[in-house]
Design a protein around this motif. Structure first.
Motif, PDB file in Angstrom:
ATOM      1  N   TYR A   1      21.171  15.709  -5.550  1.00 48.18           N
ATOM      2  CA  TYR A   1      20.332  16.219  -6.445  1.00 48.18           C
ATOM      3  C   TYR A   1      21.505  17.722  -6.939  1.00 48.18           C
ATOM      4  CZ  TYR A   1      16.562  18.684  -7.748  1.00 48.18           C
ATOM      5  OH  TYR A   1      15.581  19.492  -8.750  1.00 48.18           O
ATOM      6  N   SER A   2      22.819  17.844  -6.568  1.00 49.77           N
ATOM      7  CA  SER A   2      23.198  19.189  -7.501  1.00 49.77           C
ATOM      8  C   SER A   2      24.087  17.445  -8.478  1.00 49.77           C
ATOM      9  CB  SER A   2      24.552  19.825  -6.107  1.00 49.77           C
ATOM     10  OG  SER A   2      25.140  19.998  -7.117  1.00 49.77           O
ATOM     11  N   HIS A   3      24.553  17.243  -7.884  1.00 50.50           N
ATOM     12  CA  HIS A   3      24.921  16.216  -8.835  1.00 50.50           C
ATOM     13  C   HIS A   3      24.470  15.616  -9.891  1.00 50.50           C
ATOM     14  CE1 HIS A   3      28.164  14.526  -5.929  1.00 50.50           C
ATOM     15  NE2 HIS A   3      28.321  16.046  -6.102  1.00 50.50           N
ATOM     16  N   CYS A   4      23.508  15.658  -9.792  1.00 51.03           N
ATOM     17  CA  CYS A   4      22.179  14.525 -10.734  1.00 51.03           C
ATOM     18  C   CYS A   4      22.163  16.327 -11.716  1.00 51.03           C
ATOM     19  CB  CYS A   4      21.132  14.119 -10.253  1.00 51.03           C
ATOM     20  SG  CYS A   4      21.096  12.236  -9.539  1.00 51.03           S
ATOM     21  N   LEU A   5      21.247  17.105 -10.968  1.00 52.12           N
ATOM     22  CA  LEU A   5      21.178  18.583 -12.133  1.00 52.12           C
ATOM     23  C   LEU A   5      22.340  18.733 -12.955  1.00 52.12           C
ATOM     24  CD1 LEU A   5      19.367  20.386 -12.615  1.00 52.12           C
ATOM     25  CD2 LEU A   5      20.622  22.159 -10.390  1.00 52.12           C
ATOM     26  N   GLU A   6      24.198  18.718 -12.685  1.00 52.95           N
ATOM     27  CA  GLU A   6      24.991  19.298 -12.512  1.00 52.95           C
ATOM     28  C   GLU A   6      24.937  18.015 -14.191  1.00 52.95           C
ATOM     29  OE1 GLU A   6      27.940  20.240 -15.153  1.00 52.95           O
ATOM     30  OE2 GLU A   6      27.430  21.700 -13.556  1.00 52.95           O
ATOM     31  N   LEU A   7      24.970  16.855 -14.201  1.00 50.06           N
ATOM     32  CA  LEU A   7      24.978  15.710 -14.978  1.00 50.06           C
ATOM     33  C   LEU A   7      23.672  16.111 -16.051  1.00 50.06           C
ATOM     34  CD1 LEU A   7      25.885  12.289 -15.904  1.00 50.06           C
ATOM     35  CD2 LEU A   7      23.904  11.874 -14.449  1.00 50.06           C
ATOM     36  N   MET A   8      22.792  16.519 -15.588  1.00 46.32           N
ATOM     37  CA  MET A   8      21.832  16.508 -16.845  1.00 46.32           C
ATOM     38  C   MET A   8      21.510  17.665 -17.251  1.00 46.32           C
ATOM     39  SD  MET A   8      19.791  14.061 -17.557  1.00 46.32           S
ATOM     40  CE  MET A   8      18.736  14.976 -19.048  1.00 46.32           C
TER      41      MET A   8
END
Length: 459
Positions: free
Chosen positions: A338-345
């Motif tokens: 979730y953290s990685h996807c959040l940073e990406l978006m």
């Protein structure tokens, strides 16, 4: 020109030290009445009790037989229904939304109409057409609610694709999904061809489907198109709900067709957002690929980012079918995903501005802290293209703190009659066991605030 940018978007890259984290404590509950807090504490404690969640439907039936429909219904309205549902009538829903708006929160309407994979299949176009009318009414209601008193806010609603198309327990869905995954299927089944069929209304012939199945696919496309068309006209953005992994290929194709037709920046898109579940191992890769594909195609891109609610079902299906488990191995791995996807978006939002929209749909305080901190560092405005989402009746200490700080916060609110909504709530509770059982901190904060009021202490 630079001063206009600073006014609209704030400093481009402010220092980390100047960022102050929000306080998610009992102070947020000062805005709510004592009776509301007491009900919330009681209901959350009940929902954290595993037997109640596991056997909810059986207990509901038993309650009706023992107490009668009227008394049983009154108890449910005073507890679970009252905590998690906006109401049954339009006036009740409006009253609930006005209360939310007074607290700095916004509505995200959810129609509790869907078809579960293990339910008895509902057949016939009449059932889907009835759901279509319900969805169109939801679009109109979503727009009407935002006219009072916050016309500047974005109107959003949830869309469950399986309420409008494809009986999940019939060969139709299985054949369509199997065909999509074949290497040579792209010429017949691709988003562009489906989008053209939506616009033209002409029959879509697919070699893997018989005449009746092709007609159902075309009718399904027409229904989805009508909802998106009405949503665009009413300035309501559609957030497509997540589904089970084993039906995602077919549903993702339909959502991609909707996005291709309705997410042009020239029309103020994105009007169709997809949901990405962080508990799946390939989510970050798919999210990155889809974001870049939308950018290259000149489309706006809308994302609702969640941890995911179907973990137990996904693993059970994987074990039963002997297929590879596609879920993250544990909760910590899901958090990292979730953290990685959040940073990406957030970086995508920062780079592409108004053509990229994101809902951080999370009850996790660390995820919300990460999002608010990175928004500050990247210069993303509080009330811009990033918003937050939580369920009505849950995580209010986070929602209220965000809303009072000026962030755009939406509460997902189902509405409808008791007979329809209670089974829906029980299914959602079964899917969100970890969220309900993890709400101990919220219960502690509710208790703290109630004791403070009982003892007459000052805040």
């Amino acid at each position: 020109m630079s001063w206009i940018q600073r006014v609209l978007y704030g400093p481009a890259r402010p220092s980390v030290g100047s960022w102050k984290p929000l306080r998610f404590d009992s102070g947020a509950f000062h805005l709510k009445g004592t009776a509301e807090l007491a009900r919330a504490l009681l209901v959350l404690r009940l929902c954290a009790w595993p037997p109640l969640v596991s056997h909810g439907l059986a207990l509901q039936a038993w309650s009706q037989r023992l107490l009668g429909s009227r008394l049983s219904g009154a108890l449910l309205r005073a507890s679970i229904y009252g905590q998690f549902v906006a109401g049954e009538t339009t006036e009740e829903v409006k009253g609930c939304v006005q209360q939310l708006q007074a607290l700095g929160l916004r509505p995200l309407l959810a129609v509790p109409t869907e078809e579960e994979p293990d339910s008895i299949a509902k057949t016939g176009e009449a059932w889907y057409e009835g759901n279509l009318n319900t969805m169109l009414h939801c679009v109109d209601l979503s727009r009407a609610l935002m006219d009072n008193p916050n016309p500047a806010g974005k109107s959003l609603m949830q869309l469950k694709v399986t309420a409008l198309t494809m009986p999940l327990t019939t060969p139709f869905q299985k054949e369509l999904t199997s065909w999509i995954q074949r290497p040579g299927a792209s010429s017949e089944l691709n988003p562009k061809r489906l989008a053209e069929a939506m616009d033209s209304g002409k029959d879509l012939q697919v070699s893997c489907l018989n005449a009746a199945q092709s007609q159902h696919l075309q009718a399904s496309l027409n229904r989805l198109h009508r909802v998106a068309q009405r949503a665009r006209a009413q300035h309501v953005r559609l957030l497509v709900d997540a589904e089970y992994t084993f039906i995602n290929p077919a549903l993702s194709l339909l959502v991609a067709a909707l996005a291709l037709r309705w997410n042009s920046p020239r029309e103020g898109g994105p009007w169709v957002w997809n949901t990405y579940q962080a508990y799946l191992k390939d989510t970050h890769e798919r999210l990155e690929r889809d974001a870049e594909a939308a950018h290259k195609a000149g489309l706006a891109f809308g994302v609702k980012l969640v941890r995911g609610a179907y973990l137990e079902k996904e693993r059970a299906v994987s074990t039963l079918q002997g297929t590879k488990d596609q879920t993250q191995p544990d909760y910590e791995a899901t958090n990292m995903s979730y953290s990685h996807c959040l940073e990406l978006m957030l970086r995508h939002v920062s780079n592409h501005g108004p053509s990229c929209h994101l809902m951080v749909a999370s009850h996790n305080e660390e995820s919300v802290h990460q999002a608010t901190k990175r928004m500050w560092e990247l210069g993303i405005p509080l009330d811009g293209t990033v918003c937050f989402g939580q369920l009505l009746g849950m995580c209010d200490h986070v929602s209220l703190a965000l809303g009072q700080a000026g962030y755009a916060v939406y509460k997902s609110i189902p509405y409808g009659c008791l007979e329809e909504v209670i089974p829906y709530l029980i299914r959602r509770a079964q899917e969100n066991r970890s969220v309900l059982q993890g709400a101990r901190r919220e219960q502690a904060l509710l208790s703290e605030e109630l004791w403070r009021r009982l003892l007459g202490r000052k805040a």
